[in-house]
Design an enzyme around this catalytic site. Structure first.
Site, PDB file in Angstrom:
ATOM      1  N   ARG A 187       0.816  -1.234   0.000  1.00  0.00           N
ATOM      2  CA  ARG A 187       0.000   0.000   0.000  1.00  0.00           C
ATOM      3  C   ARG A 187       0.845   1.279   0.000  1.00  0.00           C
ATOM      4  O   ARG A 187       0.430   2.311   0.539  1.00  0.00           O
ATOM      5  CB  ARG A 187      -0.967   0.039   1.190  1.00  0.00           C
ATOM      6  CG  ARG A 187      -1.902  -1.131   1.278  1.00  0.00           C
ATOM      7  CD  ARG A 187      -2.916  -1.149   0.137  1.00  0.00           C
ATOM      8  NE  ARG A 187      -3.754  -2.305   0.279  1.00  0.00           N
ATOM      9  CZ  ARG A 187      -3.461  -3.507  -0.229  1.00  0.00           C
ATOM     10  NH1 ARG A 187      -2.385  -3.671  -0.963  1.00  0.00           N
ATOM     11  NH2 ARG A 187      -4.259  -4.531  -0.041  1.00  0.00           N
ATOM     12  N   SER A 255     -11.077  -0.229   3.505  1.00  0.00           N
ATOM     13  CA  SER A 255     -10.304  -0.369   4.753  1.00  0.00           C
ATOM     14  C   SER A 255      -9.854   1.018   5.205  1.00  0.00           C
ATOM     15  O   SER A 255      -9.221   1.736   4.441  1.00  0.00           O
ATOM     16  CB  SER A 255      -9.058  -1.228   4.516  1.00  0.00           C
ATOM     17  OG  SER A 255      -9.431  -2.452   3.955  1.00  0.00           O
ATOM     18  N   GLU A 347      -5.573   4.963   6.341  1.00  0.00           N
ATOM     19  CA  GLU A 347      -5.273   4.796   4.912  1.00  0.00           C
ATOM     20  C   GLU A 347      -5.729   5.999   4.069  1.00  0.00           C
ATOM     21  O   GLU A 347      -4.935   6.541   3.299  1.00  0.00           O
ATOM     22  CB  GLU A 347      -5.907   3.494   4.405  1.00  0.00           C
ATOM     23  CG  GLU A 347      -5.485   3.155   2.991  1.00  0.00           C
ATOM     24  CD  GLU A 347      -6.077   1.849   2.491  1.00  0.00           C
ATOM     25  OE1 GLU A 347      -5.780   0.789   3.081  1.00  0.00           O
ATOM     26  OE2 GLU A 347      -6.835   1.887   1.512  1.00  0.00           O
TER      27      GLU A 347
HETATM   28  C1  LIG Z   1     -15.550  -0.191  -0.903  1.00  0.00           C
HETATM   29  C2  LIG Z   1     -14.066   0.035  -1.092  1.00  0.00           C
HETATM   30  C3  LIG Z   1     -13.226  -1.055  -1.220  1.00  0.00           C
HETATM   31  C4  LIG Z   1     -11.846  -0.877  -1.432  1.00  0.00           C
HETATM   32  N1  LIG Z   1     -11.060  -1.980  -1.568  1.00  0.00           N
HETATM   33  C5  LIG Z   1      -9.728  -1.834  -1.774  1.00  0.00           C
HETATM   34  C6  LIG Z   1      -8.889  -2.983  -1.949  1.00  0.00           C
HETATM   35  O1  LIG Z   1      -9.349  -4.119  -1.941  1.00  0.00           O
HETATM   36  N2  LIG Z   1      -7.559  -2.777  -2.153  1.00  0.00           N
HETATM   37  C7  LIG Z   1      -7.021  -1.518  -2.202  1.00  0.00           C
HETATM   38  O2  LIG Z   1      -5.811  -1.404  -2.395  1.00  0.00           O
HETATM   39  N3  LIG Z   1      -7.795  -0.413  -2.052  1.00  0.00           N
HETATM   40  C8  LIG Z   1      -9.131  -0.536  -1.835  1.00  0.00           C
HETATM   41  N4  LIG Z   1      -9.913   0.578  -1.677  1.00  0.00           N
HETATM   42  C9  LIG Z   1      -9.313   1.920  -1.723  1.00  0.00           C
HETATM   43  C10 LIG Z   1      -9.442   2.605  -3.111  1.00  0.00           C
HETATM   44  O3  LIG Z   1     -10.388   1.952  -3.903  1.00  0.00           O
HETATM   45  C11 LIG Z   1      -8.109   2.641  -3.848  1.00  0.00           C
HETATM   46  O4  LIG Z   1      -7.134   3.278  -3.067  1.00  0.00           O
HETATM   47  C12 LIG Z   1      -8.214   3.377  -5.195  1.00  0.00           C
HETATM   48  O5  LIG Z   1      -7.038   3.184  -5.933  1.00  0.00           O
HETATM   49  C13 LIG Z   1      -8.484   4.870  -5.032  1.00  0.00           C
HETATM   50  O6  LIG Z   1      -8.785   5.393  -6.312  1.00  0.00           O
HETATM   51  P1  LIG Z   1      -9.460   6.821  -6.474  1.00  0.00           P
HETATM   52  O7  LIG Z   1      -9.417   7.172  -7.902  1.00  0.00           O
HETATM   53  O8  LIG Z   1     -10.797   6.808  -5.833  1.00  0.00           O
HETATM   54  O9  LIG Z   1      -8.460   7.722  -5.651  1.00  0.00           O
HETATM   55  P2  LIG Z   1      -8.788   9.016  -4.751  1.00  0.00           P
HETATM   56  O10 LIG Z   1      -9.517   8.570  -3.518  1.00  0.00           O
HETATM   57  O11 LIG Z   1      -9.425  10.054  -5.574  1.00  0.00           O
HETATM   58  O12 LIG Z   1      -7.340   9.445  -4.349  1.00  0.00           O
HETATM   59  C14 LIG Z   1      -6.557   8.606  -3.510  1.00  0.00           C
HETATM   60  C15 LIG Z   1      -5.131   9.168  -3.431  1.00  0.00           C
HETATM   61  O13 LIG Z   1      -4.519   9.077  -4.711  1.00  0.00           O
HETATM   62  C16 LIG Z   1      -4.145  10.375  -5.188  1.00  0.00           C
HETATM   63  N5  LIG Z   1      -4.423  10.379  -6.617  1.00  0.00           N
HETATM   64  C17 LIG Z   1      -5.612  10.106  -7.234  1.00  0.00           C
HETATM   65  N6  LIG Z   1      -5.463  10.152  -8.567  1.00  0.00           N
HETATM   66  C18 LIG Z   1      -4.168  10.461  -8.806  1.00  0.00           C
HETATM   67  C19 LIG Z   1      -3.393  10.661  -9.992  1.00  0.00           C
HETATM   68  N7  LIG Z   1      -3.922  10.539 -11.206  1.00  0.00           N
HETATM   69  N8  LIG Z   1      -2.082  10.994  -9.850  1.00  0.00           N
HETATM   70  C20 LIG Z   1      -1.513  11.121  -8.637  1.00  0.00           C
HETATM   71  N9  LIG Z   1      -2.197  10.944  -7.480  1.00  0.00           N
HETATM   72  C21 LIG Z   1      -3.507  10.617  -7.565  1.00  0.00           C
HETATM   73  C22 LIG Z   1      -4.969  11.353  -4.389  1.00  0.00           C
HETATM   74  O14 LIG Z   1      -4.328  12.602  -4.258  1.00  0.00           O
HETATM   75  C23 LIG Z   1      -5.081  10.629  -3.047  1.00  0.00           C
HETATM   76  O15 LIG Z   1      -3.902  10.816  -2.298  1.00  0.00           O
HETATM   77  C24 LIG Z   1     -11.306   0.432  -1.488  1.00  0.00           C
HETATM   78  C25 LIG Z   1     -12.170   1.543  -1.371  1.00  0.00           C
HETATM   79  C26 LIG Z   1     -13.536   1.344  -1.190  1.00  0.00           C
HETATM   80  C27 LIG Z   1     -14.447   2.536  -1.098  1.00  0.00           C
END
Ligand SMILES: Cc1cc2nc3c(=O)[nH]c(=O)nc-3n(C[C@H](O)[C@H](O)[C@H](O)COP(=O)(O)OP(=O)(O)OC[C@H]3O[C@@H](n4cnc5c(N)ncnc54)[C@H](O)[C@@H]3O)c2cc1C
Length: 352
Positions: A187, A255, A347
């Site tokens: 992570r 998480s 996280e």
């Molecule tokens: C129901 C649920 C289940 C999940 N299960 C998992 C799992 O099984 N495994 C897991 O690893 N994660 C899990 N997650 C967490 C999440 O899905 C991941 O971290 C995902 O990659 C976040 O994507 P996002 O586009 O929503 O990012 P955001 O929430 O929009 O951003 C997250 C972080 O990434 C940065 N960021 C976003 N886009 C970019 C970019 N293009 N360039 C640079 N930085 C950027 C943001 O600044 C922030 O720091 C889960 C979340 C939920 C809600």
């Protein structure tokens, strides 16, 4: 996730950025309430949907001129958004994906940062490519996937990663990253080590020709060793659906805490704790188990609560704000620290 986008997104899901004028490439009072899976009310001082990576430099320059932080989000599934965000927020919504099959049967898959990760995985599996099926159903965008090296069911992004392109805000130019440049760990990545520096615009993944299903995880181990990628993906989606609340119904960010890695001595002192020994002699513990043992399942601060069925998940029962989530997270952390001398790490990124 398109149905969650505010009305500035056209119906076909392709993004447009409203540019008020060249010197102000973002809109004031930009509502992000529909752009985070915790469903927290949030408005940014300025914000814009980015439909072309070329807009990033202009938005970054605007933030500098305004003396405001520059924040990038994708699907908002790993952030805690505060009601008033004093920043310029860029929502990555660039679209585009392609696959090039190599002579040896492997595939190089390319996707723009704003592509929806679950759709992207379904698309690769739908074309018969194995490799990403264990990562099916993780909410968010392709561009955020490398940030925390997303992982699930025995596979993490690093296992399939080829390279990416990002805008370097320090150097003011686009740069390419190979796998070893990304410093992927559990992570973690260079993008978390240097927060805010890189905006990931394109990700390239390598799907192997000699694909084998990864079935070591409980729930997948009953599948046949000859299961195809679509069968594995269907099982992964069913397992996820049985464990995690659907954020469309009950807001959450997955998480909420990392599983803590502690000394073998400390791990041994915690009676009955599930222990996962690490190669360096440390031991990974289950944060959910520790929280549950503190009797916190179902515990609430305002409308923010520890999910009744899974103590690692914080949910929004309706009208929670980031302040409720913060208060709840503080209570959880101090209860776990007091009971077990273990410090939990949050996280999701706090954006305020
Ligand atoms: C129901 C649920 C289940 C999940 N299960 C998992 C799992 O099984 N495994 C897991 O690893 N994660 C899990 N997650 C967490 C999440 O899905 C991941 O971290 C995902 O990659 C976040 O994507 P996002 O586009 O929503 O990012 P955001 O929430 O929009 O951003 C997250 C972080 O990434 C940065 N960021 C976003 N886009 C970019 C970019 N293009 N360039 C640079 N930085 C950027 C943001 O600044 C922030 O720091 C889960 C979340 C939920 C809600």
């Amino acid at each position: 996730m398109d149905e969650e986008m505010p009305e500035t997104m056209p119906e076909d899901g392709r993004a447009t950025t409203r540019i008020d004028d060249a010197s102000r490439p973002a809109r004031p009072d930009f509502d992000l309430s529909a752009r985070n899976t915790l469903k927290l009310p949030a408005t940014a001082r300025y914000g814009a949907f980015v439909s072309d990576a070329g807009q990033i430099a202009a938005l970054d320059g605007f933030a500098r001129r305004e003396g405001l932080p520059f924040v990038v989000i994708g699907g908002g599934s790993n952030v805690v958004l505060y009601p008033r965000i004093e920043a310029v927020v860029a929502v990555l919504a660039t679209k585009g994906r392609s696959v090039v099959r190599q002579a040896d049967g492997s595939a190089l898959v390319t996707a723009q940062a704003g592509e929806d990760w679950p759709d992207f995985v379904q698309w690769t599996v739908g074309q018969g490519f194995g490799g990403l099926e264990n990562l099916a159903g993780i909410p968010g965008t392709v561009g955020a996937a490398p940030v925390q090296n997303i992982g699930a069911y025995g596979v993490e992004l690093a296992d399939r990663f080829h390279s990416l392109t990002a805008y370097d805000r320090v150097e003011g130019r686009f740069v390419d990253f190979e796998r070893s440049d990304c410093r992927f760990r559990y992570r973690q990545s260079v993008f978390k080590d240097e927060p805010g520096r890189f905006v990931i615009t394109e990700v390239r993944l390598w799907l192997p020709a000699d694909w084998q299903p990864v079935l070591g995880y409980a729930g997948l181990d009953s599948l046949s060793k000859t299961a195809d990628p679509a069968t594995v993906m269907a099982r992964v989606l069913a397992l996820r659906g049985s464990k995690l609340p659907d954020w469309r119904i009950l807001g959450n960010a997955g998480s909420f805490f990392h599983n803590p890695v502690v000394s073998a001595e400390l791990a041994q002192s915690i009676d009955g704790a599930p222990r996962y020994p690490q190669p360096d002699g440390t031991v990974k513990l289950s944060a959910g188990w520790l929280i549950e043992r503190c009797g916190l399942k179902g515990y609430r601060v305002g409308d923010a609560g520890v999910f009744e069925n899974h103590a690692l998940v914080i949910v929004n029962h309706g009208n929670a704000t980031a302040h409720d989530v913060e208060g709840l997270a503080r209570t959880v952390k101090s209860a776990v620290r007091e009971a077990f001398a273990v410090t939990l790490q949050q996280e999701p990124l706090e954006v305020r």
